[in-house]
Design a protein around this motif. Structure first.
Motif, PDB file in Angstrom:
ATOM      1  N   UNK B 217      17.917   5.752  31.635  1.00  0.00           N
ATOM      2  CA  UNK B 217      18.665   4.998  30.633  1.00  0.00           C
ATOM      3  C   UNK B 217      17.742   4.793  29.437  1.00  0.00           C
ATOM      4  N   UNK B 218      18.260   5.108  28.244  1.00  0.00           N
ATOM      5  CA  UNK B 218      17.444   4.986  27.034  1.00  0.00           C
ATOM      6  C   UNK B 218      18.204   4.185  25.985  1.00  0.00           C
ATOM      7  N   UNK B 219      17.508   3.295  25.341  1.00  0.00           N
ATOM      8  CA  UNK B 219      18.107   2.454  24.302  1.00  0.00           C
ATOM      9  C   UNK B 219      17.283   2.621  23.025  1.00  0.00           C
ATOM     10  N   UNK B 220      17.976   2.939  21.926  1.00  0.00           N
ATOM     11  CA  UNK B 220      17.289   3.002  20.639  1.00  0.00           C
ATOM     12  C   UNK B 220      18.033   2.110  19.657  1.00  0.00           C
ATOM     13  N   UNK B 224      14.916   4.003  16.523  1.00  0.00           N
ATOM     14  CA  UNK B 224      13.610   3.778  17.144  1.00  0.00           C
ATOM     15  C   UNK B 224      13.805   3.357  18.599  1.00  0.00           C
ATOM     16  N   UNK B 225      12.983   3.914  19.514  1.00  0.00           N
ATOM     17  CA  UNK B 225      13.126   3.549  20.938  1.00  0.00           C
ATOM     18  C   UNK B 225      12.875   2.063  21.153  1.00  0.00           C
ATOM     19  N   UNK B 226      13.777   1.443  21.908  1.00  0.00           N
ATOM     20  CA  UNK B 226      13.623   0.043  22.276  1.00  0.00           C
ATOM     21  C   UNK B 226      13.116  -0.058  23.713  1.00  0.00           C
ATOM     22  N   UNK B 227      13.779   0.642  24.580  1.00  0.00           N
ATOM     23  CA  UNK B 227      13.357   0.623  25.985  1.00  0.00           C
ATOM     24  C   UNK B 227      13.980   1.803  26.696  1.00  0.00           C
ATOM     25  N   UNK B 228      13.352   2.182  27.784  1.00  0.00           N
ATOM     26  CA  UNK B 228      13.931   3.212  28.648  1.00  0.00           C
ATOM     27  C   UNK B 228      13.420   2.993  30.055  1.00  0.00           C
ATOM     28  N   UNK B 229      14.186   3.415  30.989  1.00  0.00           N
ATOM     29  CA  UNK B 229      13.732   3.396  32.381  1.00  0.00           C
ATOM     30  C   UNK B 229      14.136   4.715  33.012  1.00  0.00           C
ATOM     31  N   UNK B 272      22.060  -7.704   8.799  1.00  0.00           N
ATOM     32  CA  UNK B 272      22.454  -6.411   8.239  1.00  0.00           C
ATOM     33  C   UNK B 272      23.106  -5.545   9.297  1.00  0.00           C
ATOM     34  N   UNK B 273      23.243  -4.263   8.988  1.00  0.00           N
ATOM     35  CA  UNK B 273      23.876  -3.322   9.894  1.00  0.00           C
ATOM     36  C   UNK B 273      22.819  -2.738  10.831  1.00  0.00           C
ATOM     37  N   UNK B 274      23.034  -2.851  12.129  1.00  0.00           N
ATOM     38  CA  UNK B 274      22.079  -2.336  13.115  1.00  0.00           C
ATOM     39  C   UNK B 274      22.787  -1.273  13.965  1.00  0.00           C
ATOM     40  N   UNK B 275      22.150  -0.112  14.085  1.00  0.00           N
ATOM     41  CA  UNK B 275      22.735   0.991  14.866  1.00  0.00           C
ATOM     42  C   UNK B 275      22.068   1.051  16.234  1.00  0.00           C
ATOM     43  N   UNK B 276      22.851   0.810  17.245  1.00  0.00           N
ATOM     44  CA  UNK B 276      22.344   0.814  18.624  1.00  0.00           C
ATOM     45  C   UNK B 276      22.883   2.045  19.339  1.00  0.00           C
ATOM     46  N   UNK B 277      21.986   2.789  19.942  1.00  0.00           N
ATOM     47  CA  UNK B 277      22.389   3.960  20.728  1.00  0.00           C
ATOM     48  C   UNK B 277      21.931   3.801  22.169  1.00  0.00           C
ATOM     49  N   UNK B 278      22.829   4.097  23.077  1.00  0.00           N
ATOM     50  CA  UNK B 278      22.504   4.031  24.505  1.00  0.00           C
ATOM     51  C   UNK B 278      22.832   5.372  25.128  1.00  0.00           C
ATOM     52  N   UNK B 279      21.877   5.922  25.851  1.00  0.00           N
ATOM     53  CA  UNK B 279      22.078   7.224  26.501  1.00  0.00           C
ATOM     54  C   UNK B 279      21.752   7.093  27.979  1.00  0.00           C
ATOM     55  N   UNK B 280      22.628   7.611  28.815  1.00  0.00           N
ATOM     56  CA  UNK B 280      22.447   7.584  30.270  1.00  0.00           C
ATOM     57  C   UNK B 280      22.452   9.026  30.764  1.00  0.00           C
TER      58      UNK B 280
END
Lengths: 351, 300
Positions: B217-220, B224-229, B272-280
């Motif tokens: 699981x990856x969160x940006x 920019x990468x925030x966290x991943x496991x 402001x506008x924040x773009x969150x991406x989550x990839x599994x």
């Protein structure tokens, strides 16, 4: 002639003073009562209060010294049985219930694991067998720890817990669950710990470890932990749990082996073994008076056997039964012997 | 080329990339049963603990060693004094290269009595339901004895092709123990918020709902990468089992909010506008991905 008689008398007196030892009293095994656990007889006249725990095959409970079965139940998946309490648990237990000898609830707690009573302390092993926790008498968590390796053996005293791990390490934990000392025996081609035993005073730690060779180490406590004082190699290497025993005031380490009970003097002296032909040792336990009771099963013969030993290997009593399961617990000079569905109290009397 | 073939090719390409990036050698071990069906993945939630192996169904119950080796430990549950275990009857084999494998829940009585060494053609037991198994299946674990880690077996086994993608069921912001599910465009107040990802990998080998843990699981945030496991391995440190990965290394309690919800750390939301991406990602290289536009208001 008088002179010869005089010398003989003098020698006899010297012998008696210096070398004579009292004849060893042979115990008499006296059955006192028997109960059929499938249909126990109620003993209304029995008002003894002391409860003795027993487990015979898949049945367990508590019996009074007078023979009244006060609690009787069937083991679910596993059973943690102590002198005056028990936890009967299923394979998917998430809530563990501690009950007393009358079956009344004394504590309960939520935990996904399997309980064990060791030296009066309550531990819970995770289903994966890689984590342990300890609970107090009220079921409150004292500590928990994950090891990342399978726990192969445990030995507890009042203050310490020895944990043997499949990765070849022994960890000795204090009452807070912290690692007070750890040791990797090494010296074998394949590393693993198969058995461990702590003496009740924490002064001796025995470890069975490794394959090729498989070794037993006796370790003595020092200021920094334990140091090796004796080591021997085992023939007939085991690939499962090796049960080892250290008993108060008996200066031997006992090691259960296939077909024999091995004993190793804690100090100097040669190891030896008591043969148990065609037998599988079910348990070794101390009796009052310094003797040991050894229970063995002979599945190929359909018999079970109870031996009384004067340590380390002198058989002073023997009982054999037809049956497939045998258990024995001792209490104040009596044994409570279960064979299949029968429970018998046998008093050990010295003649 | 059909869409299915394109998807298959993309999946294989991703799988190849996953293999190349793997710290362990795919194919170093063989599947312990023929025609395996994966029903549980490494790192999955098991009550209050990680599953430190995989679970496999098999039509043929015969279990073989994944590689040649020596039997280092076996447990048959025939001594009531022994430590109880949910593993049931099990065997551990040492392969002589720091790897050890475990075969659990074996059928009672199926482990050969005198077994000491084993080759891949030997039968070391049969698939059963001993221990805490609720149905017949094999528990398979891999240990690295040198690094004292449990390894994800899928990184050492020949790959199982899986066409089904993981499911990204939802993404939440958590504040003051309250969860707010994000939509494609969502408002939020500035400040710190924990991010919780609901995801699972559906087993396509059983006909009932069986959510398995994903592989990664990856969160940006704003690229920019925030966290991943990544469930590569588990290792005990300081008395606690942690995920070993190139990203975060959480304990079970730090990671799992529930069986299919994963705590992925904290976000600092600026106005402001924040773009969150989550990839599994799953073990076969299939991916589920979503983007969220968060309109953040207020002072941080």
């Amino acid at each position: 002639m008088k002179r010869i008689l005089g010398i003989a008398l003098l020698l006899s007196i010297v012998y008696l003073l210096l070398f004579a030892t009292p004849l060893q009293l042979e115990p008499v095994l006296k059955p006192t009562w028997a109960q059929n656990l499938a249909n126990p007889v109620q003993r209304a006249q029995d008002d003894t209060t002391e409860r003795v725990p027993f487990r015979v095959g898949n049945v367990f409970g508590f019996v009074t010294t007078g023979g009244a079965v006060r609690y009787l139940n069937t083991v679910q998946f596993g059973l943690a049985l102590d002198r005056d309490r028990f936890i009967n648990f299923s394979s998917v237990s998430t809530n563990l219930v501690v009950k007393d000898a009358d079956g009344r609830i004394v504590a309960s707690f939520a935990e996904h694991g399997y309980p064990m009573f060791l030296s009066g302390r309550l531990f819970v092993v995770s289903p994966s067998r890689t984590a342990l926790s300890e609970r107090d008498a009220d079921g409150n968590l004292v500590w928990s720890r994950e090891f990342g390796s399978i726990v192969t053996c445990l030995s507890a005293t009042n203050d310490l817990l020895a944990v043997g791990l499949l990765d070849g390490t022994v960890a000795v934990l204090d009452r807070s669950g912290n690692v007070a000392w750890s040791y990797t025996p090494g010296g074998s081609r394949l590393a693993a710990v198969y058995g461990c035993a702590l003496s009740s005073d924490d002064q001796i730690l025995a470890i069975a470890s490794g394959l090729d060779p498989q070794r037993v180490m006796i370790m003595s406590r020092n200021s920094s932990g334990y140091r090796r004082v004796r080591e021997l190699a085992l023939k007939d290497e085991s690939r499962g749990r090796i049960f080892m025993h250290l008993f108060d005031r008996i200066p031997y380490l006992f090691i259960e082996r296939p077909g024999s009970l091995m004993y190793v003097p804690i100090g100097i002296g040669r190891p030896g073994a008591l043969p148990i032909p065609n037998g599988i040792i079910a348990d070794v336990a101390p009796l009052a008076g310094g003797s040991l009771q050894l229970t063995a099963i002979r599945p190929n013969e359909g018999t079970v056997e109870l031996l009384l030993l004067a340590p380390p290997d002198h058989i002073i009593g023997r009982l054999a039964f037809g049956g497939t399961t045998l258990s024995a617990s001792g209490s104040e000079g009596s044994m409570y012997v279960g064979v299949d569905r029968e429970l018998v109290r046998i008093d050990v009397l010295e003649r | 080329m059909t869409i299915v073939s394109l998807r298959g090719a993309a999946g294989l390409a991703l799988l190849a990339a996953w293999v190349i990036a793997s710290p362990h050698t795919v194919g170093a071990l063989d599947w312990p049963v023929s025609q395996p069906s994966l029903t549980a993945t490494f790192g999955e939630e098991r009550g209050d603990q990680f599953l430190s192996g995989i679970e496999i169904d098999a039509a043929d119950p015969r279990v073989h060693p994944s590689d040649a080796g020596q039997v280092i430990f076996s447990y048959r549950g025939d001594d009531p004094r022994d430590i109880p275990t949910g593993l049931g009857d099990f065997v551990v084999i040492d392969h002589g290269n720091a790897l050890r494998t475990l075969y659990g829940h074996l059928r009672s009585g199926s482990i050969p009595r005198s077994i000491t060494s084993a080759s891949p053609s030997d039968v070391i037991g049969r698939v059963g339901d001993t221990g805490d198994a609720t149905g017949p299946h094999l528990l398979f674990e891999v240990f690295d004895r040198t690094n004292h880690e449990s390894l994800n077996p899928l990184k050492a086994l020949p790959p199982l092709a899986g066409a089904a993608s993981p499911v990204l069921a939802g993404v939440f912001l958590e504040r003051d123990k309250q969860l707010f599910e994000l939509a494609a465009q969502s408002p939020a107040s500035a400040g710190r918020a924990a991010i919780v990802v609901a995801a699972y990998d559906p087993s396509e080998y059983v006909d009932y709902f069986d959510p398995m843990a994903p592989y990664r699981i990856e969160v940006t945030l704003n690229g920019k990468p925030v966290s991943s496991v990544t469930f590569d391995a588990l290792k005990a440190e300081g008395g606690k089992l942690r995920v070993v990965s190139s990203g975060s290394t959480p304990t079970f309690d730090e990671l799992y909010a529930s069986a299919t919800r994963y705590r992925m750390g904290d976000l600092e939301l600026q106005p402001g506008e924040q773009a969150l991406d989550v990839k599994v990602s799953d073990y076969a290289g299939n991916v589920a991905e979503r983007s969220y536009l968060i309109t953040v208001e207020g002072a941080p």
